[in-house]
Design a protein around this motif. Structure first.
Motif, mmCIF file in Angstrom:
data_model
loop_
_atom_site.group_PDB
_atom_site.id
_atom_site.type_symbol
_atom_site.label_atom_id
_atom_site.label_comp_id
_atom_site.label_asym_id
_atom_site.label_seq_id
_atom_site.Cartn_x
_atom_site.Cartn_y
_atom_site.Cartn_z
ATOM 1 N N ASP A 71 0.997 -1.001 0.432
ATOM 2 C CA ASP A 71 0.748 0.371 0.051
ATOM 3 C C ASP A 71 0.964 1.718 -0.301
ATOM 4 O O ASP A 71 0.315 2.347 -0.438
ATOM 5 C CB ASP A 71 -1.272 0.061 1.452
ATOM 6 N N ASP A 72 2.012 0.711 0.290
ATOM 7 C CA ASP A 72 3.012 2.244 0.325
ATOM 8 C C ASP A 72 3.771 2.801 -0.859
ATOM 9 O O ASP A 72 4.154 3.508 -1.065
ATOM 10 C CB ASP A 72 3.716 2.664 1.051
ATOM 11 N N GLY A 73 3.346 1.491 -2.313
ATOM 12 C CA GLY A 73 3.728 1.548 -3.234
ATOM 13 C C GLY A 73 5.187 0.954 -3.874
ATOM 14 O O GLY A 73 5.311 1.037 -4.819
ATOM 15 N N SER A 74 5.767 0.575 -2.429
ATOM 16 C CA SER A 74 6.953 -0.652 -3.318
ATOM 17 C C SER A 74 6.670 -1.629 -3.271
ATOM 18 O O SER A 74 5.080 -2.242 -3.241
ATOM 19 C CB SER A 74 7.284 -0.347 -1.703
ATOM 20 N N SER A 75 7.163 -2.475 -4.394
ATOM 21 C CA SER A 75 7.212 -3.357 -4.087
ATOM 22 C C SER A 75 7.977 -5.127 -3.199
ATOM 23 O O SER A 75 9.738 -4.572 -3.635
ATOM 24 C CB SER A 75 6.988 -4.429 -5.735
ATOM 25 N N ILE A 76 7.489 -5.741 -3.015
ATOM 26 C CA ILE A 76 8.410 -6.598 -2.467
ATOM 27 C C ILE A 76 8.814 -8.214 -3.777
ATOM 28 O O ILE A 76 7.606 -8.801 -3.440
ATOM 29 C CB ILE A 76 7.867 -7.542 -1.167
ATOM 30 N N THR A 77 10.108 -8.848 -3.783
ATOM 31 C CA THR A 77 10.007 -10.095 -4.102
ATOM 32 C C THR A 77 10.792 -10.957 -3.139
ATOM 33 O O THR A 77 11.796 -10.728 -2.700
ATOM 34 C CB THR A 77 10.805 -10.242 -6.204
ATOM 35 N N GLY A 78 10.910 -12.313 -3.031
ATOM 36 C CA GLY A 78 11.349 -13.357 -2.334
ATOM 37 C C GLY A 78 10.960 -14.017 -1.618
ATOM 38 O O GLY A 78 9.235 -14.242 -1.943
ATOM 39 N N THR A 94 13.224 -8.409 -1.281
ATOM 40 C CA THR A 94 14.269 -7.822 -2.299
ATOM 41 C C THR A 94 12.955 -6.375 -2.330
ATOM 42 O O THR A 94 12.014 -6.797 -2.636
ATOM 43 C CB THR A 94 14.688 -7.865 -3.175
ATOM 44 N N LEU A 95 12.671 -5.072 -1.836
ATOM 45 C CA LEU A 95 12.942 -4.091 -2.454
ATOM 46 C C LEU A 95 12.420 -3.934 -3.856
ATOM 47 O O LEU A 95 13.802 -3.308 -4.456
ATOM 48 C CB LEU A 95 12.083 -3.184 -1.708
ATOM 49 N N THR A 96 11.646 -3.428 -4.641
ATOM 50 C CA THR A 96 11.937 -1.681 -5.101
ATOM 51 C C THR A 96 11.105 -0.565 -4.802
ATOM 52 O O THR A 96 9.602 -1.156 -4.815
ATOM 53 C CB THR A 96 10.934 -2.799 -6.431
ATOM 54 N N TYR A 97 11.696 0.755 -5.108
ATOM 55 C CA TYR A 97 10.205 1.830 -4.820
ATOM 56 C C TYR A 97 9.017 1.599 -5.750
ATOM 57 O O TYR A 97 9.208 1.677 -7.117
ATOM 58 C CB TYR A 97 11.232 2.084 -4.446
ATOM 59 N N GLY A 103 15.653 -1.327 -3.843
ATOM 60 C CA GLY A 103 15.755 -0.832 -2.887
ATOM 61 C C GLY A 103 16.443 -1.728 -2.136
ATOM 62 O O GLY A 103 16.857 -2.737 -2.575
ATOM 63 N N PRO A 104 16.012 -1.318 -0.448
ATOM 64 C CA PRO A 104 17.284 -2.723 0.238
ATOM 65 C C PRO A 104 16.804 -4.409 0.226
ATOM 66 O O PRO A 104 15.406 -4.641 -0.355
ATOM 67 C CB PRO A 104 17.131 -1.892 1.254
ATOM 68 N N VAL A 105 17.173 -5.187 0.742
ATOM 69 C CA VAL A 105 17.421 -6.147 0.946
ATOM 70 C C VAL A 105 17.210 -6.029 2.592
ATOM 71 O O VAL A 105 17.751 -6.156 3.201
ATOM 72 C CB VAL A 105 18.732 -7.312 0.900
ATOM 73 N N PHE A 106 15.562 -7.468 2.680
ATOM 74 C CA PHE A 106 15.781 -7.465 4.255
ATOM 75 C C PHE A 106 16.022 -8.937 4.411
ATOM 76 O O PHE A 106 14.900 -9.750 3.642
ATOM 77 C CB PHE A 106 13.801 -7.275 4.514
ATOM 78 N N VAL A 107 16.296 -8.795 5.100
ATOM 79 C CA VAL A 107 16.244 -10.881 5.559
ATOM 80 C C VAL A 107 16.142 -11.182 7.248
ATOM 81 O O VAL A 107 16.556 -10.232 7.996
ATOM 82 C CB VAL A 107 18.342 -11.095 5.669
ATOM 83 N N MET A 108 16.005 -12.042 7.155
ATOM 84 C CA MET A 108 14.816 -12.663 8.673
ATOM 85 C C MET A 108 15.371 -13.620 9.448
ATOM 86 O O MET A 108 14.882 -14.914 8.196
ATOM 87 C CB MET A 108 13.553 -11.776 9.005
ATOM 88 N N LYS A 109 16.214 -13.913 10.480
ATOM 89 C CA LYS A 109 15.991 -16.069 11.100
ATOM 90 C C LYS A 109 15.619 -15.945 12.299
ATOM 91 O O LYS A 109 15.933 -14.484 12.716
ATOM 92 C CB LYS A 109 17.876 -16.234 10.236
ATOM 93 N N THR A 110 15.143 -16.870 12.164
ATOM 94 C CA THR A 110 14.908 -17.271 13.518
ATOM 95 C C THR A 110 15.114 -18.906 14.301
ATOM 96 O O THR A 110 14.564 -19.455 13.115
ATOM 97 C CB THR A 110 13.337 -16.847 13.647
ATOM 98 N N ASP A 111 16.113 -18.715 15.115
ATOM 99 C CA ASP A 111 16.223 -20.144 15.892
ATOM 100 C C ASP A 111 16.157 -20.040 17.095
ATOM 101 O O ASP A 111 15.663 -18.860 17.682
ATOM 102 C CB ASP A 111 17.869 -20.445 15.447
ATOM 103 N N ASN A 112 16.464 -20.654 17.811
ATOM 104 C CA ASN A 112 16.649 -21.291 19.427
ATOM 105 C C ASN A 112 17.265 -19.761 20.181
ATOM 106 O O ASN A 112 16.521 -19.380 21.200
ATOM 107 C CB ASN A 112 17.220 -22.636 20.043
ATOM 108 N N SER A 113 17.740 -19.272 19.673
ATOM 109 C CA SER A 113 19.248 -18.220 20.357
ATOM 110 C C SER A 113 18.352 -16.826 20.515
ATOM 111 O O SER A 113 19.492 -15.815 20.791
ATOM 112 C CB SER A 113 20.399 -18.341 19.456
#
Length: 321
Positions: A71-78, A94-97, A103-113
């Motif tokens: 809704d803010d006009g940007s697009s995401i791929t991944g 990966t974002l496209t404005y 745009g920037p690359v967003f990475v999230m990782k979740t584990d036990n720590s």
């Protein structure tokens, strides 16, 4: 008179729209590319109709997005993954404005720590980001929307009854000064008709007790051709709709409705906050941001923050089921 006060009905329409998301791309860009906007985009992607080709569920709680426009006009791929409660566990996007630039690359990782998040390899604090609503929060939010919509219908009726006596005054601006309401109203001839109508008001303060309900605040509205604009600061206390009670809710917003090329549109920019109850359980809500709607078909949230019971959440469901 009904048309002049339809702005208040429009508030209810827009609030009801808060339970929807992903209806149509928009051109807003206030916060695009921020970690917060990326999480909201993921919540929006989950909630869009399964026929949307930009989003595919590759597993029970895993998703692939290809140029999904938020809704803010940007697009995401991944890709991204959630748990059964809707919490995002992992993502690589990966974002496209909105102007087409990368745009920037967003990475999230979740584990036990714990959870690690980066935006173009820069660390992001996970606690600063919204999360998708839980089922309980979504139920509480939907109940609020329904109760608030009913409350605003009541407010509209109260204000309409209060101003109706001024509609047949001679054209011009008139002062209102009584124990319930202070301000001015402007009366003019209706375009293309011989009838009088209220075309503007500047009510600096009003307090209207109605049964057990108390409504107070200020509002102003004006009309120019096919556009109506209102500035609203209203407090609603002790309004009951079945099992939902608006204990103490305040709306502070600029609202506009009009017509462009035969299409109706609504704009909301402001905040809604306070407490409400469902049965014996009390909740708090705090929404701040913008809402755009066109012809009751396209509803967008270019920029917003939403807290339910103090939790920072993104509008959207936990999954597509």
């Amino acid at each position: 008179m009904n048309r002049r006060l339809s702005l208040f009905a429009a508030v209810g329409i827009l609030l009801a729209a808060l339970v929807l998301t992903g209806c149509n791309p928009s051109t807003g860009k206030a916060a695009e590319g921020s970690p917060e906007s990326i999480v909201r985009a993921m919540a929006q992607a989950i909630s869009v109709d399964a026929t949307n080709s930009a989003v595919s569920a590759t597993g029970e709680n895993t998703y692939k997005v290809t140029n999904f426009k938020a809704d803010d006009g940007s697009s995401i791929t991944g890709t991204f993954e959630t748990d059964t409660s809707g919490k995002v566990l992992a993502a690589e996007l990966t974002l496209t404005y909105s102007d087409g630039s990368p745009g920037p690359v967003f990475v999230m990782k979740t584990d036990n720590s714990g959870t690690d998040i980066t935006l173009d390899n820069r660390p992001v604090n996970p606690s600063s980001l919204p999360r998708t609503m839980t089922r309980a929060e979504h139920f509480a939010f939907r109940a609020f929307i329904e109760g608030f919509d009913e409350a605003f219908d009541e407010v509209k009726d109260i204000l309409e009854d209060s101003l109706e006596i001024y509609e047949n005054r001679k054209p011009g601006t008139h002062t209102i000064d009584n124990e319930f309401m202070k301000g001015t109203i402007t009366v003019a001839m209706e375009r293309g008709d011989d009838d009088l109508e209220i075309v503007a008001a500047n009510i600096t303060s009003f307090t209207v007790p109605f049964r057990t309900i108390k409504v107070s605040g200020s509002y102003s509205f004006s009309e120019h051709r096919d556009t109506e604009r209102a500035e609203v600061k209203i407090r609603i206390q002790n309004f009951r709709d079945d099992e939902v009670v608006m204990n103490d809710i305040t709306i502070d917003a600029v609202i506009e409705e009009g017509e462009i090329r035969d299409d109706d549109y609504f704009l909301f920019d402001g905040s809604i906050s306070g407490s409400y109850s469902i049965g014996s359980t009390t909740h708090t809500i705090d929404f701040s941001g913008t809402i755009n709607a066109e012809d009751d078909d396209f509803i967008r949230f270019p920029e917003y923050t939403l807290r339910i019971d103090g939790n920072n959440v993104a509008i959207g469901r936990q999954n597509r089921r």
